[in-house]
Design a protein around this motif. Structure first.
Motif, PDB file in Angstrom:
ATOM      1  N   SER A  68       0.857  -1.173   0.000  1.00  0.00           N
ATOM      2  CA  SER A  68       0.000   0.000   0.000  1.00  0.00           C
ATOM      3  C   SER A  68       0.900   1.232   0.000  1.00  0.00           C
ATOM      4  N   VAL A  69       0.668   2.154  -0.931  1.00  0.00           N
ATOM      5  CA  VAL A  69       1.452   3.392  -0.980  1.00  0.00           C
ATOM      6  C   VAL A  69       0.807   4.378  -0.012  1.00  0.00           C
ATOM      7  N   VAL A  70       1.445   4.576   1.129  1.00  0.00           N
ATOM      8  CA  VAL A  70       0.880   5.386   2.205  1.00  0.00           C
ATOM      9  C   VAL A  70       1.104   6.876   1.963  1.00  0.00           C
ATOM     10  N   ARG A  71       2.286   7.230   1.516  1.00  0.00           N
ATOM     11  CA  ARG A  71       2.618   8.620   1.258  1.00  0.00           C
ATOM     12  C   ARG A  71       3.431   8.724  -0.031  1.00  0.00           C
ATOM     13  N   GLN A  72       3.112   9.725  -0.853  1.00  0.00           N
ATOM     14  CA  GLN A  72       3.889  10.029  -2.041  1.00  0.00           C
ATOM     15  C   GLN A  72       4.470  11.426  -1.901  1.00  0.00           C
ATOM     16  N   MET A  73       5.729  11.556  -2.232  1.00  0.00           N
ATOM     17  CA  MET A  73       6.427  12.825  -2.093  1.00  0.00           C
ATOM     18  C   MET A  73       7.081  13.172  -3.418  1.00  0.00           C
ATOM     19  N   HIS A  74       6.676  14.298  -3.995  1.00  0.00           N
ATOM     20  CA  HIS A  74       7.239  14.735  -5.265  1.00  0.00           C
ATOM     21  C   HIS A  74       8.100  15.975  -5.042  1.00  0.00           C
ATOM     22  N   ASP A  75       8.938  16.272  -6.006  1.00  0.00           N
ATOM     23  CA  ASP A  75       9.800  17.457  -5.947  1.00  0.00           C
ATOM     24  C   ASP A  75      10.656  17.479  -4.677  1.00  0.00           C
ATOM     25  N   VAL A  76      11.212  16.312  -4.359  1.00  0.00           N
ATOM     26  CA  VAL A  76      12.145  16.232  -3.237  1.00  0.00           C
ATOM     27  C   VAL A  76      13.495  16.761  -3.723  1.00  0.00           C
ATOM     28  N   THR A  77      13.897  17.902  -3.240  1.00  0.00           N
ATOM     29  CA  THR A  77      15.149  18.508  -3.686  1.00  0.00           C
ATOM     30  C   THR A  77      16.338  17.747  -3.103  1.00  0.00           C
ATOM     31  N   VAL A  78      17.524  18.030  -3.642  1.00  0.00           N
ATOM     32  CA  VAL A  78      18.700  17.230  -3.284  1.00  0.00           C
ATOM     33  C   VAL A  78      19.345  17.679  -1.984  1.00  0.00           C
ATOM     34  N   GLY A  79      18.935  18.817  -1.441  1.00  0.00           N
ATOM     35  CA  GLY A  79      19.573  19.348  -0.242  1.00  0.00           C
ATOM     36  C   GLY A  79      18.740  19.155   1.013  1.00  0.00           C
ATOM     37  N   PRO A  80      19.063  19.889   2.067  1.00  0.00           N
ATOM     38  CA  PRO A  80      18.359  19.756   3.357  1.00  0.00           C
ATOM     39  C   PRO A  80      16.855  19.988   3.249  1.00  0.00           C
ATOM     40  N   GLY A  82      14.919  19.034   0.913  1.00  0.00           N
ATOM     41  CA  GLY A  82      14.309  17.783   0.471  1.00  0.00           C
ATOM     42  C   GLY A  82      14.135  16.814   1.632  1.00  0.00           C
ATOM     43  N   LEU A  83      15.131  16.737   2.481  1.00  0.00           N
ATOM     44  CA  LEU A  83      15.034  15.866   3.660  1.00  0.00           C
ATOM     45  C   LEU A  83      13.928  16.352   4.581  1.00  0.00           C
ATOM     46  N   GLU A  84      13.794  17.666   4.727  1.00  0.00           N
ATOM     47  CA  GLU A  84      12.744  18.211   5.569  1.00  0.00           C
ATOM     48  C   GLU A  84      11.359  17.938   4.984  1.00  0.00           C
ATOM     49  N   ARG A  85      11.267  17.963   3.661  1.00  0.00           N
ATOM     50  CA  ARG A  85       9.977  17.652   3.021  1.00  0.00           C
ATOM     51  C   ARG A  85       9.560  16.222   3.324  1.00  0.00           C
ATOM     52  N   ILE A  86      10.508  15.300   3.263  1.00  0.00           N
ATOM     53  CA  ILE A  86      10.199  13.913   3.604  1.00  0.00           C
ATOM     54  C   ILE A  86       9.735  13.821   5.052  1.00  0.00           C
ATOM     55  N   ARG A  87      10.446  14.503   5.925  1.00  0.00           N
ATOM     56  CA  ARG A  87      10.092  14.457   7.349  1.00  0.00           C
ATOM     57  C   ARG A  87       8.659  14.958   7.559  1.00  0.00           C
ATOM     58  N   ARG A 117      12.769  -0.184   6.089  1.00  0.00           N
ATOM     59  CA  ARG A 117      13.858  -0.299   5.129  1.00  0.00           C
ATOM     60  C   ARG A 117      13.887   0.976   4.299  1.00  0.00           C
ATOM     61  N   VAL A 118      15.079   1.480   4.026  1.00  0.00           N
ATOM     62  CA  VAL A 118      15.228   2.707   3.248  1.00  0.00           C
ATOM     63  C   VAL A 118      16.098   2.415   2.036  1.00  0.00           C
ATOM     64  N   HIS A 119      15.614   2.815   0.864  1.00  0.00           N
ATOM     65  CA  HIS A 119      16.375   2.673  -0.382  1.00  0.00           C
ATOM     66  C   HIS A 119      16.456   4.055  -1.027  1.00  0.00           C
ATOM     67  N   GLN A 120      17.645   4.444  -1.448  1.00  0.00           N
ATOM     68  CA  GLN A 120      17.845   5.777  -2.001  1.00  0.00           C
ATOM     69  C   GLN A 120      18.724   5.715  -3.239  1.00  0.00           C
ATOM     70  N   ARG A 121      18.269   6.400  -4.280  1.00  0.00           N
ATOM     71  CA  ARG A 121      19.048   6.519  -5.514  1.00  0.00           C
ATOM     72  C   ARG A 121      18.985   7.969  -5.986  1.00  0.00           C
ATOM     73  N   GLY A 122      20.121   8.497  -6.381  1.00  0.00           N
ATOM     74  CA  GLY A 122      20.158   9.871  -6.862  1.00  0.00           C
ATOM     75  C   GLY A 122      21.276  10.656  -6.191  1.00  0.00           C
ATOM     76  N   ARG A 156      11.247   4.535  -0.112  1.00  0.00           N
ATOM     77  CA  ARG A 156      12.059   4.479  -1.335  1.00  0.00           C
ATOM     78  C   ARG A 156      12.152   5.881  -1.929  1.00  0.00           C
ATOM     79  N   LEU A 157      13.372   6.380  -2.018  1.00  0.00           N
ATOM     80  CA  LEU A 157      13.646   7.689  -2.605  1.00  0.00           C
ATOM     81  C   LEU A 157      14.439   7.488  -3.885  1.00  0.00           C
ATOM     82  N   GLN A 158      13.868   7.930  -4.991  1.00  0.00           N
ATOM     83  CA  GLN A 158      14.527   7.808  -6.291  1.00  0.00           C
ATOM     84  C   GLN A 158      14.514   9.180  -6.950  1.00  0.00           C
ATOM     85  N   LYS A 159      15.698   9.789  -6.964  1.00  0.00           N
ATOM     86  CA  LYS A 159      15.854  11.143  -7.498  1.00  0.00           C
ATOM     87  C   LYS A 159      14.936  12.106  -6.750  1.00  0.00           C
ATOM     88  N   ARG A 160      13.930  12.672  -7.399  1.00  0.00           N
ATOM     89  CA  ARG A 160      13.091  13.700  -6.770  1.00  0.00           C
ATOM     90  C   ARG A 160      11.741  13.162  -6.283  1.00  0.00           C
TER      91      ARG A 160
END
Length: 338
Positions: A68-80, A82-87, A117-122, A156-160
């Motif tokens: 089940s996709v609980v949360r979708q996050m778009h336009d996650v920037t590469v800096g701090p 972006g991390l705050e947006r995920i939070r 589990r956390v997976h990150q690419r980008g 799972r974070l893939q690019k943005r």
């Protein structure tokens, strides 16, 4: 406040079986599937919205994973930022809905627990460890604690783009199929690809015990299956069939699924020997689905073996993210030899 419902799903399969999985989704879930899209690769991913019973999702035989996709996050920037947006997007999760889904799937044994589990690419300026630490901090503010029996979460974070997913079916990473055997979802997909039904007899070699049961459900056929499982540290053959089907007679099967390893012809039990044994069991015009690790090597060796077989198709696949191929071979009459 009304309870947030969860209707977005991700279903995965071995790369190469995407079309088979999509056909099964449409067949089983029907018109209630909305916005279906796919991502092809080493792991095939199918995304869609579905408001029907999650129990119907769990009936998908060809799926290796259901989330089940609980949360979708778009336009996650590469800096701090972006991390705050995920939070921020992980605050106020719909825990009641998540627990209900996990309970339906039988995947929840600790209501206040979670595993992550956390997976990150980008090219981000923060690491997967930074994402995991931030996620765990937010989860703890919602009175969740790490527990192996809790909600099975994957971020799972893939690019943005990022997704927080709740696993309803999460098949653990298995060992090599040459030793562990084919998983049930792979066999179910091959059975559907071959179009087998209750008029067929299937010889299934080197598959996990549950694979034979899955094949029987998908096709309704009589299954004669030889697989491998651990028994007090040893590997013992598992035969799933009626007593009157043993021993397996010559030219009695209409189809077979086999793993042909990348070994030398002179080795006992080599690919040539195993394939020859299967040929003896399959009737004329029957089909053998042979999984091979190197398609070019197999295609070169097959004519040298002199077996009554004709290649009628080949499908590239990814097994444990390694490139394989599924050769579809038709059993020819002996008159075709030479």
């Amino acid at each position: 406040m009304a309870e947030e419902k969860l209707y977005s799903y991700e279903v995965t399969c071995a790369g190469g079986f995407e079309d088979v999985l999509i056909d099964e989704i449409r067949e089983r879930l029907g018109k209630r599937v909305v916005g279906l899209r796919e991502e092809r690769g080493e792991v095939g991913r199918v995304f869609f919205d579905y408001e029907g019973s999650p129990r119907k999702l769990l009936e998908l035989e060809c799926a290796t994973g259901i989330c089940s996709v609980v949360r979708q996050m778009h336009d996650v920037t590469v800096g701090p930022a972006g991390l705050e947006r995920i939070r921020q997007r992980l605050t106020s999760l719909p825990l009641d809905s998540m627990r209900r889904l996990a309970g339906v799937a039988g995947e929840l044994h600790e209501a206040t627990g979670y595993r992550l589990r956390v997976h990150q690419r980008g090219a981000h300026r923060f690491t997967a460890s930074d994402v995991e630490a931030a996620a765990r901090q937010v989860l703890e503010t919602q009175e969740l604690s790490a527990s192996p029996g809790g909600l099975d979460l994957e971020l799972r974070l893939q690019k943005r783009r990022a997704h927080l997913k709740l696993a309803l079916r999460n098949n653990p990473r298995a060992g090599a199929i040459e030793t562990e055997g084919l998983p049930a979802a792979y066999v179910a997909a091959i059975v559907r690809m071959l179009g087998l039904d209750d008029s067929d007899d299937l010889l299934l070699i080197q598959a996990q015990a549950q694979a034979a049961i899955a094949a029987a459900r998908v096709s309704g056929s009589q299954i004669v299956a030889t697989s491998r499982r651990r028994s007090q540290g040893n590997r013992a053959p598992v035969v799933v069939c009626a007593d009157d089907q043993l021993p397996i007679g010559s030219a009695t099967m209409t189809a077979a699924i086999i793993i042909v390893g990348d070994d030398h012809d002179t080795v006992p039990g080599s690919g040539q020997v195993r394939l020859q044994q299967v040929v003896e069991c399959v009737a004329e015009d029957g089909v053998i689905a042979a999984l091979v690790p190197r398609s070019d090597s197999f295609a070169a060796r097959l004519p040298q073996w002199g077996l009554p077989l004709e290649v009628i198709g080949a499908v590239p696949l990814y097994i444990r993210r390694q490139r394989w191929a599924l050769f579809l071979l038709q059993r020819l009459p002996l008159l075709h030899l030479g």
